[in-house]
Structures are given as structure tokens and as C-alpha cells.
Motif scaffolding. Structure first.
Motif, PDB file in Angstrom:
ATOM      1  N   GLN A 151      14.452  -2.568  55.070  1.00 38.43           N
ATOM      2  CA  GLN A 151      15.906  -2.444  55.077  1.00 38.43           C
ATOM      3  C   GLN A 151      16.450  -2.093  53.695  1.00 38.43           C
ATOM      4  O   GLN A 151      17.467  -1.407  53.567  1.00 38.43           O
ATOM      5  CB  GLN A 151      16.547  -3.745  55.569  1.00 38.43           C
ATOM      6  CG  GLN A 151      16.354  -4.046  57.044  1.00 38.43           C
ATOM      7  CD  GLN A 151      17.147  -3.110  57.941  1.00 38.43           C
ATOM      8  OE1 GLN A 151      18.146  -2.518  57.526  1.00 38.43           O
ATOM      9  NE2 GLN A 151      16.711  -2.976  59.186  1.00 38.43           N
ATOM     10  N   GLN A 152      15.750  -2.523  52.649  1.00 36.26           N
ATOM     11  CA  GLN A 152      16.206  -2.237  51.287  1.00 36.26           C
ATOM     12  C   GLN A 152      16.191  -0.738  50.989  1.00 36.26           C
ATOM     13  O   GLN A 152      16.925  -0.263  50.123  1.00 36.26           O
ATOM     14  CB  GLN A 152      15.328  -2.970  50.275  1.00 36.26           C
ATOM     15  CG  GLN A 152      15.336  -4.481  50.427  1.00 36.26           C
ATOM     16  CD  GLN A 152      14.359  -5.137  49.476  1.00 36.26           C
ATOM     17  OE1 GLN A 152      14.530  -5.089  48.261  1.00 36.26           O
ATOM     18  NE2 GLN A 152      13.318  -5.736  50.028  1.00 36.26           N
ATOM     19  N   ARG A 154      17.341   1.542  52.669  1.00 37.56           N
ATOM     20  CA  ARG A 154      18.587   2.206  53.035  1.00 37.56           C
ATOM     21  C   ARG A 154      19.344   2.651  51.778  1.00 37.56           C
ATOM     22  O   ARG A 154      20.102   3.615  51.800  1.00 37.56           O
ATOM     23  CB  ARG A 154      19.478   1.263  53.846  1.00 37.56           C
ATOM     24  CG  ARG A 154      18.997   0.959  55.254  1.00 37.56           C
ATOM     25  CD  ARG A 154      19.994   0.059  55.950  1.00 37.56           C
ATOM     26  NE  ARG A 154      19.576  -0.307  57.293  1.00 37.56           N
ATOM     27  CZ  ARG A 154      19.839   0.404  58.391  1.00 37.56           C
ATOM     28  NH1 ARG A 154      20.513   1.535  58.274  1.00 37.56           N
ATOM     29  NH2 ARG A 154      19.441  -0.009  59.568  1.00 37.56           N
ATOM     30  N   LYS A 156      19.909   4.293  48.266  1.00 38.28           N
ATOM     31  CA  LYS A 156      19.316   5.403  47.530  1.00 38.28           C
ATOM     32  C   LYS A 156      18.656   4.937  46.243  1.00 38.28           C
ATOM     33  O   LYS A 156      17.576   5.424  45.868  1.00 38.28           O
ATOM     34  CB  LYS A 156      20.381   6.457  47.226  1.00 38.28           C
ATOM     35  CG  LYS A 156      19.833   7.684  46.500  1.00 38.28           C
ATOM     36  CD  LYS A 156      20.897   8.756  46.321  1.00 38.28           C
ATOM     37  CE  LYS A 156      20.325   9.975  45.621  1.00 38.28           C
ATOM     38  NZ  LYS A 156      21.346  11.053  45.474  1.00 38.28           N
ATOM     39  N   ARG A 159      15.251   3.680  47.176  1.00 36.13           N
ATOM     40  CA  ARG A 159      14.362   4.791  47.579  1.00 36.13           C
ATOM     41  C   ARG A 159      13.905   5.596  46.373  1.00 36.13           C
ATOM     42  O   ARG A 159      12.767   6.070  46.320  1.00 36.13           O
ATOM     43  CB  ARG A 159      15.073   5.735  48.568  1.00 36.13           C
ATOM     44  CG  ARG A 159      15.284   5.189  49.944  1.00 36.13           C
ATOM     45  CD  ARG A 159      15.625   6.305  50.915  1.00 36.13           C
ATOM     46  NE  ARG A 159      16.738   7.155  50.484  1.00 36.13           N
ATOM     47  CZ  ARG A 159      18.018   6.878  50.695  1.00 36.13           C
ATOM     48  NH1 ARG A 159      18.351   5.777  51.348  1.00 36.13           N
ATOM     49  NH2 ARG A 159      18.968   7.711  50.284  1.00 36.13           N
ATOM     50  N   ALA A 177      15.039   9.664  53.259  1.00 35.96           N
ATOM     51  CA  ALA A 177      15.960   8.776  53.974  1.00 35.96           C
ATOM     52  C   ALA A 177      15.749   8.863  55.475  1.00 35.96           C
ATOM     53  O   ALA A 177      15.889   7.873  56.202  1.00 35.96           O
ATOM     54  CB  ALA A 177      17.408   9.124  53.611  1.00 35.96           C
ATOM     55  N   GLN A 178      15.393  10.058  55.969  1.00 40.74           N
ATOM     56  CA  GLN A 178      15.123  10.226  57.399  1.00 40.74           C
ATOM     57  C   GLN A 178      13.801   9.583  57.801  1.00 40.74           C
ATOM     58  O   GLN A 178      13.663   9.086  58.925  1.00 40.74           O
ATOM     59  CB  GLN A 178      15.099  11.720  57.750  1.00 40.74           C
ATOM     60  CG  GLN A 178      16.452  12.407  57.613  1.00 40.74           C
ATOM     61  CD  GLN A 178      17.502  11.819  58.535  1.00 40.74           C
ATOM     62  OE1 GLN A 178      17.266  11.622  59.727  1.00 40.74           O
ATOM     63  NE2 GLN A 178      18.657  11.515  57.982  1.00 40.74           N
ATOM     64  N   ARG A 181      13.936   5.911  59.040  1.00 42.76           N
ATOM     65  CA  ARG A 181      14.790   5.554  60.167  1.00 42.76           C
ATOM     66  C   ARG A 181      14.038   4.965  61.356  1.00 42.76           C
ATOM     67  O   ARG A 181      14.514   3.984  61.957  1.00 42.76           O
ATOM     68  CB  ARG A 181      15.607   6.770  60.601  1.00 42.76           C
ATOM     69  CG  ARG A 181      16.729   7.112  59.643  1.00 42.76           C
ATOM     70  CD  ARG A 181      17.576   8.240  60.151  1.00 42.76           C
ATOM     71  NE  ARG A 181      18.216   7.904  61.415  1.00 42.76           N
ATOM     72  CZ  ARG A 181      18.946   8.764  62.125  1.00 42.76           C
ATOM     73  NH1 ARG A 181      19.094  10.012  61.695  1.00 42.76           N
ATOM     74  NH2 ARG A 181      19.499   8.394  63.259  1.00 42.76           N
ATOM     75  N   LEU A 184      13.530   1.334  60.873  1.00 42.92           N
ATOM     76  CA  LEU A 184      14.780   0.580  60.873  1.00 42.92           C
ATOM     77  C   LEU A 184      15.357   0.452  62.273  1.00 42.92           C
ATOM     78  O   LEU A 184      15.996  -0.552  62.598  1.00 42.92           O
ATOM     79  CB  LEU A 184      15.804   1.262  59.957  1.00 42.92           C
ATOM     80  CG  LEU A 184      15.424   1.378  58.477  1.00 42.92           C
ATOM     81  CD1 LEU A 184      16.526   2.091  57.710  1.00 42.92           C
ATOM     82  CD2 LEU A 184      15.148   0.016  57.864  1.00 42.92           C
ATOM     83  N   GLU A 185      15.119   1.465  63.113  1.00 41.93           N
ATOM     84  CA  GLU A 185      15.766   1.528  64.421  1.00 41.93           C
ATOM     85  C   GLU A 185      14.875   1.102  65.579  1.00 41.93           C
ATOM     86  O   GLU A 185      15.393   0.817  66.665  1.00 41.93           O
ATOM     87  CB  GLU A 185      16.263   2.960  64.670  1.00 41.93           C
ATOM     88  CG  GLU A 185      17.300   3.420  63.651  1.00 41.93           C
ATOM     89  CD  GLU A 185      17.661   4.887  63.792  1.00 41.93           C
ATOM     90  OE1 GLU A 185      17.008   5.574  64.637  1.00 41.93           O
ATOM     91  OE2 GLU A 185      18.566   5.354  63.084  1.00 41.93           O
TER      92      GLU A 185
END
Length: 280
Positions: A151-152, A154, A156, A159, A177-178, A181, A184-185
Motif C-alpha cells: 500500500q505504501q 501508492r 510516488k 515508488r 504505478a500501474q 495495482r 492492491l486491488e
């Protein structure tokens, strides 16, 4: 996105263009989009096939009990080539995809016509650098805590830190970033990714032992290394080029490990030149 049912589960893949077949392998916590820029360049005169391997950014959970070690993933790639009836391919691997490519070349050298190894784990560099060590440690967490850790990413700033993708790419934050996902989802992928990370890093001597088998690949090859790489030692790239009987070594300026993100046009040009070179 195409899909194919293999013995370990459903594999999604990009299949674009027409011409000599180039198979492109990505690394951990990445998907086939690593190759978007390269494919955009090559697809006018090459058939580009990029599977999304079960390395943590995939969207289809593998079957229970699937072998997610590096050797298991190499076997998955070989099965993928078999099922698509792909012969004499140009096999390209970057980051951990390059480690998988080494295992494929050593196991079945006659399946590949030409090869490109680009800024990848080799010899004793497993896990690679600070980024790899953080991944290896995160794989020891429970799936719930691993999810909290992810989750961290997320943010920038996280990352882009050396703990994540900051030393892997200079320009590819939107893509990275993609990549995170799915984790995370889709909670069901977290336990699988933890299991994958534990399997990938379980045998720290694997690539050192596999290196000798690279001498069996007596076909044209190119070892491409990022000049500014902070994770994969340039010395390892030169050693790989010495092991491969018909390999040349080339450095790409102004790039970190993920050359397909930082310098896609130059990387595509190197692949195109190798494809056009003499030799089977």
C-alpha cells in the motif's frame, strides 16, 4: 490481451506485429507493459510476443501448487513456446526476465535462434541490490502484512525511492504505478506473490550454477547493460558475454536497469540489428 491455458494456469500475453518472432520477458512486480515502447518500434517488421509472467503484477491467479520458482517460470516459458508453436525465436529478457532467459537457454538452447540478456540478475546477484533485498524480505511477511507494505507504493515518493523502483528506472514512474495495482486491488494475488517471492529467492546459488550451461548456446547473442545501472553490476554483463560463445556486449547510456522504459528506441534498434545479423 490474449490468454492461453497452460498446465500451471492462465497466462496473458501481448502478440503484435508480423515477421521474425521476438519473445520478451519482464521482471518481478512487472507485467508485459514493460515492453510497450519497444513493441511500438518493432511491430512494423517483427512479431512481438510478451507474456505477463506470474511475478506479482499479473491479474490471473495461477493454479494451486504451481511451481513459481525461477526454474518453474522457465519451464512455464518453454511450455508457452510449445503451445504457441514458436520456433527459432529471438528471446529477450530484462531484469528477472533475463534470469529466466538464462535458464531457458541453458535447458533447451536449440529452441532459441538468438538471445538478448539486458541488465539482469546473474551469478551471485540474487537478490539483486537493495531493491531485491527489500523484495526478498517482504516475501517473508504474511500476505496481510505484505499487502500493507505494498500500500505504501501508492505514494510516488516511495515508488521512486531506492527501496522500490527508484534505482530501476529514470523515467517510468507512470508504468510502475500501474504494475502494483493488481496487488492492491486483488487480495487473492497477495498470498500467491508472497509464495512466488519465497520460491524465487530460495536458491541463492541457482544462477551461479546455471551460468556454465550458457556455453551450450552457440548462437548469436547480445548482452545489453545500462551504463548507469545501480542494481546489476556491469562486470556481470561482461562475464555473461564471455560465457556465451557468440555474444557481443553493449552499454546503453542514460538508463537504469529497465532499459525498455528508459531507452526503448535504442533497445529496439539493438534487437532489430541482432535479428538482421547473419547466423541462425
Amino acid at each position: 490481451m490474449n490468454e492461453i491455458e497452460l498446465s500451471t494456469g492462465v497466462l496473458q500475453y501481448v502478440d503484435s506485429g508480423d515477421g521474425p518472432v521476438v519473445v520478451l520477458l519482464h521482471g518481478l512486480l512487472m507485467d508485459a507493459s514493460l515492453w510497450d515502447g519497444v513493441i511500438a518500434d518493432l511491430r512494423s517488421d517483427h512479431r512481438c510476443i510478451a507474456p505477463t509472467l506470474p511475478f506479482g503484477a499479473h491479474r490471473r491467479r495461477m493454479n494451486d501448487g504451481a511451481d513459481l520458482s525461477l526454474r518453474g517460470i522457465a519451464d512455464l516459458v518453454l511450455e508457452f513456446l510449445d503451445r504457441l508453436d514458436l520456433q527459432d525465436v529471438v528471446l529477450v529478457g530484462n531484469d528477472t526476465g533475463g534470469a529466466v532467459a538464462q535458464l531457458v537457454l541453458g535447458a533447451e538452447p536449440k529452441r532459441v535462434a538468438k538471445a538478448v540478456l539486458a541488465s539482469c540478475e546473474a551469478f551471485d546477484n540474487l537478490p539483486p541490490g537493495l531493491t531485491g533485498r527489500v523484495l526478498a524480505l517482504s516475501g517473508q511477511l504474511s500476505p496481510r502484512l505484505f499487502g500493507a507494505f505494498m500500500q505504501q507504493l501508492r505514494l510516488k515518493a516511495v515508488r521512486r525511492s531506492p527501496l522500490a523502483f527508484g534505482t530501476l528506472t529514470k523515467r517510468g514512474d507512470a508504468t510502475t504505478a500501474q504494475w502494483i495495482r493488481p496487488l492492491l486491488e486483488q487480495p487473492e494475488l497477495r498470498a500467491e506473490t508472497v509464495r512466488m517471492l519465497r520460491a524465487v529467492f530460495a536458491d541463492r546459488d541457482l544462477l551461479t550454477e546455471a551460468a556454465a550451461d550458457l556455453r551450450r548456446f552457440d548462437r548469436p547473442a547480445l548482452v545489453v547493460w545500462a551504463a548507469d545501472d545501480r542494481v546489476m553490476p556491469t562486470e556481470h554483463g561482461r562475464r555473461l558475454a564471455e560465457l556465451l560463445p557468440q555474444a557481443n556486449f553493449f552499454e546503453v547510456a542514460d538508463s537504469y536497469t529497465l532499459i525498455p522504459l528508459d531507452q526503448p528506441g535504442e533497445f529496439a534498434g539493438l534487437i532489430r540489428a541482432l535479428c538482421a545479423s547473419a547466423g541462425r
